[in-house]
Structures are given as C-alpha cells and as structure tokens.
Design a protein around this motif. Structure first.
Motif, short mmCIF file in Angstrom:
data_model
loop_
_atom_site.label_atom_id
_atom_site.label_comp_id
_atom_site.label_asym_id
_atom_site.label_seq_id
_atom_site.Cartn_x
_atom_site.Cartn_y
_atom_site.Cartn_z
N ALA A 110 0.83 -1.20 0.00
CA ALA A 110 0.00 0.00 0.00
C ALA A 110 0.87 1.25 0.00
CB ALA A 110 -0.94 0.02 1.21
N VAL A 111 0.29 2.32 -0.54
CA VAL A 111 0.86 3.66 -0.46
C VAL A 111 -0.18 4.53 0.20
CG1 VAL A 111 1.69 5.65 -1.77
CG2 VAL A 111 2.19 3.33 -2.58
N VAL A 112 0.21 5.26 1.24
CA VAL A 112 -0.72 6.15 1.94
C VAL A 112 -0.16 7.57 1.88
CG1 VAL A 112 -1.99 6.59 4.07
CG2 VAL A 112 -1.32 4.24 3.49
N THR A 113 -1.01 8.49 1.50
CA THR A 113 -0.59 9.89 1.42
C THR A 113 -1.76 10.81 1.77
OG1 THR A 113 0.56 11.49 0.01
CG2 THR A 113 -1.10 10.11 -1.06
N THR A 114 -1.59 12.09 1.54
CA THR A 114 -2.63 13.06 1.89
C THR A 114 -3.59 13.24 0.72
OG1 THR A 114 -1.41 14.96 1.00
CG2 THR A 114 -0.94 14.28 3.28
N PRO A 115 -4.80 13.74 0.97
CA PRO A 115 -5.75 13.96 -0.12
C PRO A 115 -5.20 14.90 -1.20
CG PRO A 115 -6.87 14.09 1.99
CD PRO A 115 -5.42 14.00 2.30
N GLU A 116 -4.47 15.93 -0.78
CA GLU A 116 -3.93 16.89 -1.75
C GLU A 116 -2.93 16.22 -2.69
OE1 GLU A 116 -1.14 20.93 -1.87
OE2 GLU A 116 -1.96 20.23 0.03
N ILE A 117 -2.01 15.47 -2.12
CA ILE A 117 -1.00 14.80 -2.95
C ILE A 117 -1.63 13.72 -3.81
CG2 ILE A 117 1.08 13.36 -2.86
CD1 ILE A 117 1.83 14.86 -0.26
N ALA A 118 -2.62 13.01 -3.27
CA ALA A 118 -3.26 11.92 -4.01
C ALA A 118 -3.94 12.40 -5.29
CB ALA A 118 -4.27 11.21 -3.11
N GLU A 119 -4.32 13.67 -5.33
CA GLU A 119 -5.02 14.21 -6.50
C GLU A 119 -4.22 14.10 -7.79
OE1 GLU A 119 -7.99 15.71 -7.37
OE2 GLU A 119 -8.78 14.89 -5.48
N VAL A 120 -2.89 14.00 -7.69
CA VAL A 120 -2.07 14.00 -8.92
C VAL A 120 -2.38 12.81 -9.82
CG1 VAL A 120 -0.20 15.30 -7.86
CG2 VAL A 120 -0.11 12.79 -7.86
N LEU A 121 -2.87 11.73 -9.25
CA LEU A 121 -3.15 10.55 -10.08
C LEU A 121 -4.46 10.68 -10.85
CD1 LEU A 121 -1.95 7.47 -7.97
CD2 LEU A 121 -0.78 8.73 -9.78
N THR A 122 -5.19 11.75 -10.62
CA THR A 122 -6.42 11.96 -11.41
C THR A 122 -6.11 12.65 -12.74
OG1 THR A 122 -6.86 14.13 -10.38
CG2 THR A 122 -7.76 12.17 -9.27
N ARG A 123 -4.87 13.05 -12.95
CA ARG A 123 -4.51 13.72 -14.20
C ARG A 123 -4.58 12.76 -15.38
NH1 ARG A 123 1.01 16.67 -11.99
NH2 ARG A 123 0.02 17.92 -10.33
N ARG A 124 -4.39 11.50 -15.12
CA ARG A 124 -4.54 10.44 -16.11
C ARG A 124 -5.28 9.28 -15.44
NH1 ARG A 124 -2.72 14.14 -18.50
NH2 ARG A 124 -1.14 14.18 -20.16
N ASN A 125 -5.44 8.19 -16.14
CA ASN A 125 -6.05 7.01 -15.54
C ASN A 125 -5.00 6.18 -14.82
OD1 ASN A 125 -8.66 7.50 -16.49
ND2 ASN A 125 -8.22 6.55 -18.46
N TYR A 126 -5.21 5.94 -13.54
CA TYR A 126 -4.34 5.04 -12.80
C TYR A 126 -5.18 3.86 -12.33
CZ TYR A 126 -1.51 2.81 -9.28
OH TYR A 126 -0.81 1.85 -8.58
N PHE A 127 -4.69 2.64 -12.63
CA PHE A 127 -5.48 1.45 -12.32
C PHE A 127 -4.55 0.30 -11.95
CE2 PHE A 127 -7.82 -2.41 -13.53
CZ PHE A 127 -9.02 -2.20 -12.88
N ASN A 128 -5.00 -0.53 -11.03
CA ASN A 128 -4.24 -1.70 -10.60
C ASN A 128 -5.20 -2.87 -10.49
OD1 ASN A 128 -2.92 -3.69 -8.93
ND2 ASN A 128 -1.43 -2.13 -8.36
#
Length: 514
Positions: free
Chosen positions: A368-386
């Motif tokens: 797992a990777v845990v971070t803050t809501p603000e930092i997590a937003e960067v993955l919405t710039r493209r599609n991130y999927f696992n």
C-alpha cells in the motif's frame, strides 16, 4: 538438554530422541527406514535414556561423523514445547523439488543452506520440514510473517472471503477494500489517509516515487547508500547496493551518505550525515527535488537504524527544496519495532507518503501507499489502475492482521520480547569477539559478525558456518548487509522469551565451537 547433533543419521532414526524433543520423525518415512528405526529401538530398548548414557550411546554409533563433531558430543538446548504436530507429508522430496527448480524456475533464484530446507507447514513462530521436524523461525519469511504462520484469525478471514468473492474489480463496490483502507488510515498520523493498494513493496515504492515526481514537477530523488527499495525500474535506481542493481538506465536518483552508527564516517552524529543531503541538493540538482526516500531501519542493508537526529534534519532540507518525504515501512512497519507501530515514529517525523508491504498481510501479496488527499489528486490527471490492488481476499486478510495486532497486543509484545532478546545478544557480544555489533529495535534485530573488531572486517565465511550449525540445531535466521555478514532476526511477533533463549543458546553453542 539433549545430547548430539540434530543432523546425525542416528537421530533421524532414534524415536527416543525425537520423543524427548516433542517432535516426530515417523512422518512420511519409507518402510526400510521404519525397519531400521525399529531395529535401533529394539537394540536400545534396555537403555536408561539419561543424558550421559544417551551421549555415550550416540558417540559410539556416530563416531564417524567427524566432519561436524570431530568426535566430540554437542550439548543441544531443548526447543520450547509447542502443542502442535503436523499431519503426514506425502508430497515430493526436497531433492525432487530442487531439481524442478533447476529445470523450470529462474536461475536467479537462490537458497539458504548447503542442503536446502523443504518447508511444508508453518504454525505461529515455527516451521516444519518434510519429515515433520520443527524449526524456530527467526526470519519470518523476510520480516513478512507478523501475526504468526497460519494464524487462525487470518486464515479464517481469507477462507471466508474466498468462499464469498475471490475477485471482481475496483470498478465495482465491495466493503473489504473500503473497510481495510479506513482501518489502515486510522493507524497513521496527520492527514495521511488516502490509500492506494498494490501487490508488493517494490510496486508501492514505484508508485510513491512517481507520485512525488508528479506532485512536485521535479525528477530528482535522494536516497541513501546501502538502501534497498525494490528491483523495478525506478526503485532499482533508489536502491544503492551493486548486488541488487542491473546495468540498465536508472536516472534521477542521488545517493547520500548512509547514517550508519557502526560503519559510518560520523558515527552516531545524525546531523553531520544530514549535511550531505543538503550538499546533494546544492551541488547535484537544480535546487529543487521531487523527494527523499528512506527506511527508518534498513532491512536488506543489514538492520541499520539511522543515526539519531538524521531524519528531522533531512526532512527539513527536503521541504525547503520543495520535495516530499517518503517513508519506506515495508519491513519496519506494523508494530515490528515494538516501541512504535511505524519505524519513522521513533524519529519524531511525519512523512508525506508512507509505503508498506510484507507484514501488512502476514504473507498475503499485498502492499500500500498512503498519502494526503492533496498529494493523491495528482493521479487523477490520467487514468491510474491496478487490477489486483485492493483485491477483496487480500484486503480481508489485511484487516484481520490489524485486528490481531491490536487484540493480541503484538506491538507491546514485540517491545518486551525484542528488548529481552537484544540484551541477551549484547551479552553474547561481550563473550565472543566475532560479534562486532548488535543493533535494531523490537523484533527487527541485527547481529554483525566480523573477524577483526578494530578493522570491522566482515566475517563472510564464518556467518555461513554459524547459519548452517544453527539450522542443524533447529533455528532459522536470515542474513543480509552489503557483505552478507549480518544476521537478520525478524521473527513473527508472537515470538516468546523462551524462543529468544533458545535462539541465543544455540548461537552461543555454535560460536563456542569455532
């Protein structure tokens, strides 16, 4: 105390000995072996099995085993009793499995011991081989088994979820992933509450480094020499031991001096090491960086706890350079260090991103990777999927692990037992010159072997001998460090003081014969 070597063929066939140790070797033996054992049992049936008479009997029969004993009896500490016997094993032998590995698996796969151990069953802090012999597991699957092998609560959670729903996709809703994410976030400080699930520690660190680069718009990341963070493209760059690095493009990572209190140039002065990070920022980058990644206790690197004062000073420099601080908790996390749930907490810092794996699932492939809501937003710039990240079976197991750690107070247990074990190991250091250093916290301990304490010459050959002898006496430990001369002691957190005594006593006997 039982007398003679556990590797002796006589002991393999002697029922009285294995009954005295609480283990059984009647399991899965062929008829000729059983007949040999029956003959031995009849021959010895009139003997009173006192330690002295057993020793004399065995020394007469096994006197040709000079390669190990040189015709001397060996006092073997008795393993703590354990109320479990594995069922008979009817699978392929170690030789058959080893041949299949050679024929069908990657030649890069290596193994411990001259005669590789065929582990067929595990229960709590113990492992069992194909003959039913019990071993004390002081390695925990490389700091992975935290609750204990096949802990009933974790097994039950896995079976129940598997029977209900093994896999779908995170494109649909399922409570397992959401419940575990909520529970995991509750264990972290500050605003660290957005969870991305992965399948391993390498994958978690890859994602963390990508997030840092996306968020800051910078490419440069600072890691530590002697670090290990994985073996994929970006993480191999962050890893800083040539043993684990292939000759491929690894760009944008700078490696700072390792704040190693034992071998480092500044001893335990963390702030002096931290200045090297500032120098790297000033003279190796544009002045801005994406981030800094480190473990609080280097695992693969040899259980090296970072020098006091280091992380606060480095985090300050990284923040001023616009970077994010990544805490790699793949090995130190989940109560292993005893004093804290996470390794970074012992240094009084709060990272921007935390990565984790291994102990998170007690052996289930989960990270797992845990971070803050603000930092997590960067993955919405493209599609991130696992595809498998957040699999319901894995997350159900993860939640069960958290519950076991809390209910059985494994963090407190790791602190108490780990402190006791460390004290005993330090006493052993005072007894044997070959032990150069004892370090670590809780049940994440390292014992560094050297042939010269002043020069700190790595005892690379000697450690292999000690490992072999300890295995023969029923104790499994790991090893690591750049030179491969450091014992890595990372057992399941249910490890007891009696287990600690047995481990140290076995190590003591082995070193006394060197």
């Amino acid at each position: 105390i039982c007398v003679a070597s556990l590797s002796s063929p006589v002991l393999q066939y002697c029922p009285a000995f294995w009954e005295s140790t609480g283990d059984s070797r009647d399991i899965g033996q062929s008829s000729p072996i059983k007949m040999q054992r029956f003959a031995i049992k009849r021959a010895l049936s009139g003997i009173d099995f006192q330690p002295w008479s057993f020793s004399r009997c065995l020394s007469q029969v096994a006197r040709n085993e000079a390669s190990l004993h040189e015709n001397h009896d060996v006092l073997i500490p008795k393993m703590p009793p354990f109320d479990f016997s594995p069922p008979p094993y009817n699978g392929p032998s170690a030789d058959v499995i080893l041949q299949k590995r050679k024929d069908y698996l990657s030649p890069s796969m290596f193994y411990f011991y001259k005669n590789p151990l065929n582990v067929v069953e595990g229960k709590m802090q113990y492992l069992f081989d194909e003959r039913g012999r019990r071993y004390l597991d002081a390695f925990g699957g490389i700091a992975t088994v935290c609750c204990g092998h096949c802990h009933p609560d974790v097994v039950e959670a896995i079976v129940k979820q598997t029977n209900r729903l093994q896999h779908s996709t995170i494109l649909y809703l399922n409570h397992a992933i959401a419940d575990f994410a909520e529970a995991l976030a509750s264990k972290l400080p500050g605003d660290l509450k957005v969870v991305f699930f992965t399948n391993s520690g390498t994958e978690a660190n890859e994602l963390a480094m990508m997030i840092a680069r996306l968020y800051t718009g910078c490419h440069d990341i600072i890691s530590l020499r002697n670090a290990y963070h994985g073996n994929a493209a970006a993480t191999m760059g962050a890893t800083a031991q040539c043993n684990w690095k292939f000759n491929i493009v690894q760009s944008g990572v700078h490696h700072a001096l390792n704040p190693d209190p034992y071998r480092g140039v500044f001893g335990s002065d963390g702030e002096k090491y931290a200045k090297d990070v500032q120098d790297l920022i000033d003279f190796g980058t544009s002045g801005s960086v994406a981030g800094f990644i480190s473990e609080a206790i280097q695992g693969v690197g040899g259980i090296i706890e970072l020098a006091p004062g280091y992380l606060p000073a480095v985090y300050s420099s990284i923040k001023k350079a616009g970077g994010l601080c990544i805490a790699d908790e793949v090995q130190a996390g989940f109560a292993r260090t005893g004093s804290h749930f996470w390794g970074f907490e012992a240094h009084g810092v709060v990272p921007d991103i935390v990565t984790m794996a291994k102990g998170i699932g007690n052996g289930i492939p989960l990270g797992a990777v845990v971070t803050t809501p603000e930092i997590a937003e960067v993955l919405t710039r493209r599609n991130y999927f696992n595809t498998f990240g957040g699999n319901p079976v894995c997350t159900a197991a993860g939640l069960a692990v958290l519950n076991v750690i809390e209910r059985e107070r494994l963090q407190e247990h790791a602190h108490v037992v780990g402190s006791y074990l460390k004290e005993r190991l330090i006493a052993l250091k005072d007894k044997y010159e070959i032990i150069g250093d004892v370090r670590g916290r809780g049940l994440m301990l390292g014992v560094e072997l050297v042939t010269d304490r002043q020069l700190k010459t790595p005892a690379k050959v000697e450690i292999m001998h000690v490992m072999e002898q300890m295995k023969d006496m029923g104790v499994l430990v790991g090893k690591g460090g750049f030179y491969g001369n450091i014992f890595r002691i990372t057992p399941p957190l249910c490890f007891t003081k009696e287990d600690a005594d047995f481990l140290v006593d076995v190590m003591d006997i082995t070193m006394s014969k060197m």
